[in-house]
Design an enzyme around this catalytic site. Structure first.
Site, PDB file in Angstrom:
ATOM      1  N   CYS A   1      54.284  43.871   8.000  1.00 56.77           N
ATOM      2  CA  CYS A   1      54.569  44.804   7.034  1.00 56.77           C
ATOM      3  C   CYS A   1      56.617  45.291   6.963  1.00 56.77           C
ATOM      4  O   CYS A   1      56.996  44.862   8.162  1.00 56.77           O
ATOM      5  CB  CYS A   1      53.703  46.103   7.467  1.00 56.77           C
ATOM      6  SG  CYS A   1      54.515  47.388   7.076  1.00 56.77           S
TER       7      CYS A   1
ATOM      8  N   ASP B   1      60.086  45.211  -3.633  1.00 58.50           N
ATOM      9  CA  ASP B   1      59.654  46.133  -2.455  1.00 58.50           C
ATOM     10  C   ASP B   1      58.869  46.414  -3.753  1.00 58.50           C
ATOM     11  O   ASP B   1      59.220  47.479  -4.209  1.00 58.50           O
ATOM     12  CB  ASP B   1      59.931  45.855  -1.515  1.00 58.50           C
ATOM     13  CG  ASP B   1      59.358  46.650  -0.712  1.00 58.50           C
ATOM     14  OD1 ASP B   1      58.425  46.078   0.007  1.00 58.50           O
ATOM     15  OD2 ASP B   1      59.491  47.708   0.268  1.00 58.50           O
TER      16      ASP B   1
END
Ligand code: DGL
Length: 271
Positions: A184, A10
């Protein structure tokens, strides 16, 4: 049966929501997590930059012999999934396809909202995948850039969060959506606030959970699962900047037992 770990990357801390969902669903799997904390955020960066960072992150994870890589970051998935799949000889999963498929199964009216970073929304990746699944679907999208810092400040359910969420999400009421994709890594932590603002009639799609389900399906399909072998599982954590913030803020995402990560220099990583 394959004992190699699952690699997850990430832009920083948020992908811990995806990692957590993977560990909960597949408790025997080992994992390696890379948070690119030195170069976060990805949500405001150009496609070329996010692709370059993502390829370096994946190459780092590949050096651990991982059997599958999850691009847990929505922005990285939106821009870099194709280049990652082309560059690597192992399966790579992003969060956009699983989230979109979950939204298509959940919606009755076909009116779907998507929220994400500026990068994810301007890439139109969710819209394209949802429309490919159902050309009649009506997709409305909205970037919500203040949600990431709010979550990282621990403002999950405060008056300020409510005001900002009402501002961002108001336009979805006019579009009569019945399903909203939380596109998200950070947004699943705002579920309570978003649900309160949108009302009970709107289903929230958590891409993190949908992605974990897809990882499991793929491991079973390719016979790559690791089964119970009596040994403790290993979860390794790496970051590209100082570990201290990752540990303090990461607890909001992962819980109190988040171990301290090791810092690496990603600039030395070829892709
Ligand atoms: N991980 C990013 C995403 O899901 C949010 C944080 C960032 O902008 O890097 O898009």
């Amino acid at each position: 049966m394959n004992k190699s770990p699952i690699g997850v990357f990430d832009s920083g801390i948020g992908g811990l929501t995806v990692l957590k969902a993977i560990i909960e669903l597949m408790p025997f799997e080992d994992t390696v997590y890379l948070g690119d904390t030195a170069r976060v955020p990805y949500g405001t960066k150009s496609e070329a930059t996010v692709v370059r960072y993502s390829l370096q992150n994946a190459a780092f994870l590949r050096s651990f012999g991982v059997k599958l890589i999850v691009a847990a970051c929505n922005t990285a998935s939106a821009y870099a999934l194709g280049p990652l799949q082309e560059a690597l000889d192992i399966p790579v999963i992003g969060v956009i396809e699983p989230g979109s498929a979950a939204a298509l199964s959940a919606t009755d009216s076909g009116k779907i909202g998507v929220i994400g970073t500026e990068g994810t929304i301007s890439s139109r990746a969710y819209r394209d995948v949802i429309k490919a699944g159902n050309p009649q679907a009506q997709v409305s999208e909205r970037a919500c850039p203040l949600f990431v810092p709010l979550v990282e400040e621990g403002f999950l359910s405060t008056e300020a969060t409510d005001i900002i969420a009402t501002h961002y999400l108001g336009e979805f009421k006019d579009h009569n959506i019945d399903t909203l994709v939380l596109g998200c890594t950070h947004y699943p932590l705002l579920k309570e606030t978003i649900s309160r603002v949108m009302g009970k009639g709107v289903r929230l799609i958590d891409s993190a959970e949908a992605t974990a389900t897809e990882v499991k399906r793929l491991l079973v399909e390719k016979n790559l699962e690791k089964c119970e072998d009596g040994k403790a599982t290993e979860h390794r954590f790496f970051v590209t900047d100082s570990p201290s913030r990752f540990v303090s803020v990461g607890r909001i995402f992962f819980g109190d037992h988040l171990p301290a990560p090791k810092q690496i220099d990603i600039s030395k990583q070829d892709n």
